[in-house]
Design a protein around this motif. Structure first.
Motif, mmCIF file in Angstrom:
data_model
loop_
_atom_site.group_PDB
_atom_site.id
_atom_site.type_symbol
_atom_site.label_atom_id
_atom_site.label_comp_id
_atom_site.label_asym_id
_atom_site.label_seq_id
_atom_site.Cartn_x
_atom_site.Cartn_y
_atom_site.Cartn_z
ATOM 1 N N PHE A 297 -2.665 5.906 -2.547
ATOM 2 C CA PHE A 297 -3.266 6.210 -3.839
ATOM 3 C C PHE A 297 -3.112 7.674 -4.228
ATOM 4 O O PHE A 297 -2.679 8.001 -5.324
ATOM 5 C CB PHE A 297 -4.755 5.846 -3.812
ATOM 6 C CG PHE A 297 -5.518 6.339 -5.008
ATOM 7 C CD1 PHE A 297 -5.440 5.665 -6.215
ATOM 8 C CD2 PHE A 297 -6.295 7.480 -4.935
ATOM 9 C CE1 PHE A 297 -6.133 6.118 -7.330
ATOM 10 C CE2 PHE A 297 -6.991 7.950 -6.033
ATOM 11 C CZ PHE A 297 -6.918 7.259 -7.234
ATOM 12 N N ASP B 47 -2.500 0.435 -6.069
ATOM 13 C CA ASP B 47 -3.635 1.295 -5.736
ATOM 14 C C ASP B 47 -4.180 2.006 -6.968
ATOM 15 O O ASP B 47 -5.402 2.050 -7.178
ATOM 16 C CB ASP B 47 -3.224 2.319 -4.678
ATOM 17 C CG ASP B 47 -2.929 1.674 -3.340
ATOM 18 O OD1 ASP B 47 -3.731 0.838 -2.904
ATOM 19 O OD2 ASP B 47 -1.893 1.997 -2.731
ATOM 20 N N ASP C 79 0.853 -1.190 0.000
ATOM 21 C CA ASP C 79 0.000 0.000 0.000
ATOM 22 C C ASP C 79 0.886 1.236 0.000
ATOM 23 O O ASP C 79 1.381 1.668 1.037
ATOM 24 C CB ASP C 79 -0.910 -0.017 1.224
ATOM 25 C CG ASP C 79 -1.902 1.141 1.223
ATOM 26 O OD1 ASP C 79 -1.928 1.897 0.226
ATOM 27 O OD2 ASP C 79 -2.642 1.285 2.206
#
Length: 300
Positions: A235, A254, A232
């Motif tokens: 984004f 993302d 992760d």
């Protein structure tokens, strides 16, 4: 059962305080997990969950056969690795440096200054970097007028993309990351430093032999939690930095899920990619936690 209910009623105001947090996780984290079924379907909004055909692991197989998806996974791992190597240790170093400041006024001032970037949104942060780094920006103007160097394509050259991402994370989040480390440092027994001074230990020796061992467990827990988000990379930051020139090196999981699921409408494939990302994070957290316990470093 009656005793438990009476205890809950006695502490009802405490439970009321944690209720918003519980609702957040229930609504935005657990409830959407029912949608993971789409990863095993050829989902159609017109047919819905129950009538969309089940296809098993078709989309996972497609993900590992898709060259673009494999490149996206590599990009994600590279950016996460750079952030762990460079962005993760800096809050620890910064917290130790702040802790060494003896004048309380300067200490509070430095803390406030390094915290401030955290409260800026990524839109503002990226906007600041664009102002400085665009072809006619402040840095290129300085290079051209003072050093007579041609403008450097910071924002469109793929070679600069990952470096800029890491620099932005360091500038924005390092100060905020010092909070937990400073809290751990506050719990170190001052008598240990006094004994070290009597023994003639320098400040550097005190940091190596007292400070770092004292906050070792905190660092390990933070590292375990960081490994859980290795897939992760965020984004908003990546999406705002992407452009046609940097798509090959900057497209991460993302943004890939966004492009596939929202823009192209391939919802099932995007869900499969998102589920894969979550599973990798879970496995890394479990493995890192077991390794930490095995070597006596504590764990979660």
């Amino acid at each position: 059962m009656g005793k438990q209910l009476s205890r809950i009623w006695k502490d009802r105001y405490v439970y009321l305080l944690i209720l918003p947090g519980l609702l957040y996780f229930a609504i935005y984290k657990y409830l959407p997990m029912f949608g993971l079924a789409m990863a095993f379907q050829d989902y159609s909004p017109f047919l819905g969950f129950f009538d969309s055909p089940w296809v098993g692991f078709k989309h996972f197989k497609k993900m590992f056969e898709d060259k673009e998806a494999l490149q996206v996974i590599i990009n994600t791992l590279e950016i996460s690795l750079y952030q762990i190597l460079f962005a993760f240790p800096l809050p620890i170093i910064l917290a130790i440096m702040i802790n060494e400041v003896r004048v309380s006024f300067y200490k509070r001032f430095i803390q406030s200054m390094v915290y401030l970037p955290h409260f800026l949104s990524w839109v503002v942060v990226i906007g600041i970097f664009v102002i400085f780094l665009r072809n006619d920006g402040l840095i290129n103007s300085f290079l051209a007028t003072v050093l007579d160097i041609k403008p450097i394509r910071f924002l469109t050259d793929p070679g600069w993309f990952k470096l800029l991402i890491v620099i932005q994370v360091i500038w924005k989040e390092s100060g905020w990351g010092t909070i937990i480390i400073l809290a751990a440092l506050a719990g170190v027994n001052p008598q240990l430093y006094e004994a070290a001074i009597i023994d003639g230990a320098s400040r550097w020796k005190q940091i190596l032999c007292i400070t770092l061992p004292a906050i070792r467990h905190t660092i390990i827990i933070l590292l375990i939690l960081r490994l859980g988000t290795v897939m992760d990379t965020g984004f908003e930051q990546i999406f705002l930095m992407l452009n046609p020139y940097t798509m090959d090196v900057g497209n991460v999981l993302d943004t890939f899920v966004y492009f596939k699921g929202i823009r192209q409408g391939d919802i099932s494939f995007a869900t499969a990619v998102g589920l894969f990302k979550g599973l990798v994070g879970l496995i890394l957290v479990v493995l890192a936690n077991k390794m930490a316990r095995k070597f006596g470093g504590g764990g979660i």
